[in-house]
Design a protein around this motif. Structure first.
Motif, mmCIF file in Angstrom:
data_model
loop_
_atom_site.group_PDB
_atom_site.id
_atom_site.type_symbol
_atom_site.label_atom_id
_atom_site.label_comp_id
_atom_site.label_asym_id
_atom_site.label_seq_id
_atom_site.Cartn_x
_atom_site.Cartn_y
_atom_site.Cartn_z
ATOM 1 N N GLN A 188 29.439 -10.133 -5.498
ATOM 2 C CA GLN A 188 28.809 -8.934 -6.321
ATOM 3 C C GLN A 188 27.346 -9.565 -6.978
ATOM 4 O OE1 GLN A 188 29.548 -5.933 -6.384
ATOM 5 N NE2 GLN A 188 27.743 -5.551 -7.461
ATOM 6 N N LEU A 191 24.853 -9.384 -4.171
ATOM 7 C CA LEU A 191 24.366 -8.038 -4.208
ATOM 8 C C LEU A 191 23.273 -7.674 -5.075
ATOM 9 C CD1 LEU A 191 27.746 -6.082 -2.902
ATOM 10 C CD2 LEU A 191 25.727 -6.872 -1.673
ATOM 11 N N THR A 192 23.828 -7.991 -6.306
ATOM 12 C CA THR A 192 22.774 -7.738 -7.510
ATOM 13 C C THR A 192 21.538 -8.515 -7.374
ATOM 14 O OG1 THR A 192 24.785 -7.487 -9.082
ATOM 15 C CG2 THR A 192 22.705 -7.882 -10.095
ATOM 16 N N ALA A 195 19.461 -6.731 -4.800
ATOM 17 C CA ALA A 195 19.077 -5.245 -5.338
ATOM 18 C C ALA A 195 17.756 -5.829 -6.205
ATOM 19 C CB ALA A 195 20.032 -4.845 -6.448
ATOM 20 N N SER A 232 19.756 1.531 -8.421
ATOM 21 C CA SER A 232 20.503 0.849 -7.650
ATOM 22 C C SER A 232 20.649 -0.675 -8.228
ATOM 23 C CB SER A 232 19.907 0.608 -6.263
ATOM 24 O OG SER A 232 20.861 -0.089 -5.534
ATOM 25 N N TYR A 233 19.561 -1.077 -8.694
ATOM 26 C CA TYR A 233 19.728 -2.281 -9.346
ATOM 27 C C TYR A 233 20.538 -2.519 -10.720
ATOM 28 C CZ TYR A 233 18.309 -6.948 -11.808
ATOM 29 O OH TYR A 233 18.264 -8.308 -12.387
ATOM 30 N N LYS A 235 22.790 -0.105 -11.255
ATOM 31 C CA LYS A 235 24.149 0.085 -11.053
ATOM 32 C C LYS A 235 25.071 -1.077 -10.744
ATOM 33 C CE LYS A 235 23.597 4.967 -9.929
ATOM 34 N NZ LYS A 235 23.620 5.921 -8.768
ATOM 35 N N SER A 236 24.309 -1.969 -9.586
ATOM 36 C CA SER A 236 24.683 -3.250 -9.310
ATOM 37 C C SER A 236 25.128 -4.500 -10.711
ATOM 38 C CB SER A 236 23.648 -3.887 -8.237
ATOM 39 O OG SER A 236 24.307 -4.917 -7.877
ATOM 40 N N LYS A 239 27.985 -2.958 -12.693
ATOM 41 C CA LYS A 239 29.256 -3.502 -11.607
ATOM 42 C C LYS A 239 29.721 -4.988 -11.900
ATOM 43 C CE LYS A 239 31.220 -2.728 -7.291
ATOM 44 N NZ LYS A 239 30.981 -2.187 -5.729
ATOM 45 N N ASN A 240 28.331 -5.469 -11.580
ATOM 46 C CA ASN A 240 28.730 -6.965 -11.639
ATOM 47 C C ASN A 240 29.153 -7.599 -13.173
ATOM 48 O OD1 ASN A 240 28.673 -9.500 -10.786
ATOM 49 N ND2 ASN A 240 26.522 -9.875 -11.378
#
Length: 579
Positions: A188, A191-192, A195, A232-233, A235-236, A239-240
């Motif tokens: 995760q 992914l962050t 982003a 998107s960044y 949200k990532s 979530k992280n």
């Protein structure tokens, strides 16, 4: 083995590994000293209890001396821990950034062609900063706490294994939970990171193309795209942090349950007569000290997982193959000889089996359609890229065995994409020759036909020209780049579309200056305009990465069905239509 693992896992230098080990050692010593303080408190409590029950006198002087000694020892050990946990880290950050810069300085340009600028900037700034916090706040502290807890845990097991298990069971369970979630957290985090880089790319793209965006009235489209990337960044990131926070808080709760089990087990053993109250009191003191080092570590454990993503990005740069070689370059003349040269971008072959010779004292021109490999050949000739096959020799010396920085002392280059710095005209030209006098700079500028526009600037040669020469026209910027190359006065000159931004009159003037000043040098010219290369001694025509034709301009023009002849006719017709 442990040191090498630390080095790669957290992108440490050799000195950083040594300092981390010292930080771990002093953390262990500090934790043991503090645990000794708990022992002093236990002895004082025991003495006080004996005073209450037996009427014995409390040895105040003795305890006072012990407390003073403890305070002094604690101060000394904490200062040493601070030195190696925090103090030396900033030197490590400096060394890391310098070593990265040195590494990148030695990498071939092909490496940068495959990497995004925002990605590299994030690695140098964001990733190193994130690792700095881990190195200073977590690494030595956490590993030191592991060791001190293991030592204290063994002592507790020897003293009373039942109470020890009641105290310590939560620690391994909590960390097992955290490390079990590590792969998910790292995935995760990656992914962050991606982003975040997309956001940086979007901002950079918008700023660099603001003129075109406004000209085409696309402001709303680009803002919407940027908003999507930022959302998107966001949200990532949420979530992280949320997924990691759940595991961190769950681990903290599990570890803290050890206090409850210690009290329950202690009460049960007191009732059964197996221990007394003072033993329960001792274990309660011990458990507060055991949990304390992990309070901060648990809060930072997620950052440790994220740091490993950053460390892997740093190690990717450190592991990249550098363009090294001999520190000396003594060629016999400066003929450039290509022999069956092969080069590919990724898996796409651009140059295949190219062979030609650019002789010293002659102008050799590379011509061909866009994408034929002209600019690539020029970059290969200066070892800005490393070839995949064949050889390139300068004066009989294979350049693949020469350090690029040493090799480039014999080269002066003017490429199609001009790079200037936010400085004065004088200093931008002086980059061509370190320590050049003002007179030498002006002479080179005059030869490159810079006088015409420099005299109109507010401060002449001392006028700042803005970032990448933003205050100048394209032709003016290119003439400064030519002046810089002329000032260097190197034996090999590479020109890639050197006069592309000049009008016909200025192009003629610059060509005249070049013909006078480049006499006796090895000159490699890349140009689309046929009139630019008509005075060349030799022309190499490239087509699809191969040498299709070779000869003097006159010889090639006689081949009516040849590529060069056809290109000349087409450009002549184009010039006639433009008139």
């Amino acid at each position: 083995m442990f040191g090498e693992n630390l080095k790669r896992k957290y992108a440490l230098t050799d000195n950083g590994v040594r300092n981390t080990k010292l930080a771990m050692l002093w953390t262990v010593i500090v934790n043991m000293v503090v645990m000794g303080g708990m022992g002093i408190l236990y002895l004082m409590m025991k003495g006080y209890m004996e005073t209450l029950t037996d009427g014995a006198a409390l040895p105040g002087m003795l305890f006072g001396g012990i407390v003073i000694a403890f305070v002094v020892l604690s101060l000394i050990t904490h200062l040493q821990q601070y030195k190696y946990t925090y103090g030396v880290v900033y030197g490590e950050i400096k060394d890391t950034r310098i070593s990265l810069a040195e590494r990148m300085r030695k990498l071939p340009l092909s490496y940068f062609a495959k990497r995004d600028l925002a990605d590299l900037t994030e690695t140098l700034m964001g990733d190193v900063t994130r690792l700095e916090h881990v190195w200073s706040h977590c690494l030595g502290y956490l590993y030191g706490s592991y060791i001190s807890t293991a030592i204290i845990g063994v002592a507790m097991l020897v003293y009373n294994w039942r109470m020890a298990i009641a105290c310590l069971w939560g620690v391994p369970v909590a960390f097992a939970l955290l490390f079990g979630s590590r792969k998910m957290s790292q995935r995760q985090s990656a992914l962050t990171k991606e982003a975040g880089i997309r956001v940086s790319d979007g901002i950079q793209e918008t700023l660099e193309n603001i003129r075109e965006i406004r000209a085409t009235n696309k402001e709303e489209v680009f803002i919407e795209r940027l908003d999507e990337k930022i959302d998107s960044y966001e949200k990532s990131t949420i979530k992280n942090e949320l997924s990691t926070g759940i595991f961190v808080n769950a681990a903290s709760i599990i570890m803290r349950l050890g206090v409850a089990t210690t009290i329950l087990a202690g009460a049960s053993l007191i009732l059964s007569g197996q221990i007394d109250f003072m033993m329960l009191f001792m274990f309660l003191l011990a458990i507060t000290r055991i949990y304390a080092p992990f309070d901060q570590a648990l809060a930072l454990i997620a950052e440790m997982f994220m740091s490993q993503v950053s460390a892997s990005r740093l190690m990717e740069i450190k592991d990249a193959k550098i363009a090294g070689g001999a520190e000396t370059f003594t060629p016999d003349g400066h003929d450039i000889v290509f022999e069956d040269v092969v080069f590919a971008y990724d898996d796409s072959e651009v140059i295949s089996g190219v062979s030609f010779t650019a002789k010293e004292g002659q102008v050799t021109a590379l011509v061909g359609a866009s994408g034929s490999g002209k600019s690539t050949c020029a970059r290969l000739a200066a070892r800005l890229y490393d070839i995949d096959g064949g050889s390139i020799k300068v004066g009989g010396v294979d350049i693949s065995g020469v350090d690029p920085e040493v090799l480039l002392t014999d080269y002066a280059m003017v490429f199609q994409d001009v790079v200037l710095f936010d400085d004065t005209v004088m200093e931008n030209i002086r980059l061509g020759k370190h320590g050049a006098t003002d007179e030498e700079v002006r002479a080179a500028a005059k030869a490159a036909n810079c006088d015409e526009f420099v005299e109109k600037l507010p401060q002449g040669y001392d006028t700042p020209i803005g970032e990448n020469g933003a205050k100048l026209s394209g032709g003016e910027r290119q003439r400064i780049s030519i002046a810089r190359a002329l000032l260097k006065d190197a034996p090999i000159i590479l020109f890639d579309e050197a006069t592309a931004s000049l009008d016909v009159e200025n192009e003629t003037k610059v060509q005249g200056a070049l013909s006078r000043l480049l006499r006796g040098k090895t000159v490699l010219v890349i140009a689309h305009r046929m009139r630019t290369v008509m005075n060349a001694d030799k022309i190499i025509v490239l087509e699809n990465g191969h040498v299709a034709e070779e000869g003097s301009p006159g010889e090639l023009l006689k081949k009516e069905e040849g590529i060069f002849s056809r290109m000349s006719r087409l450009q002549s017709k184009s010039a006639a239509w433009s008139v």
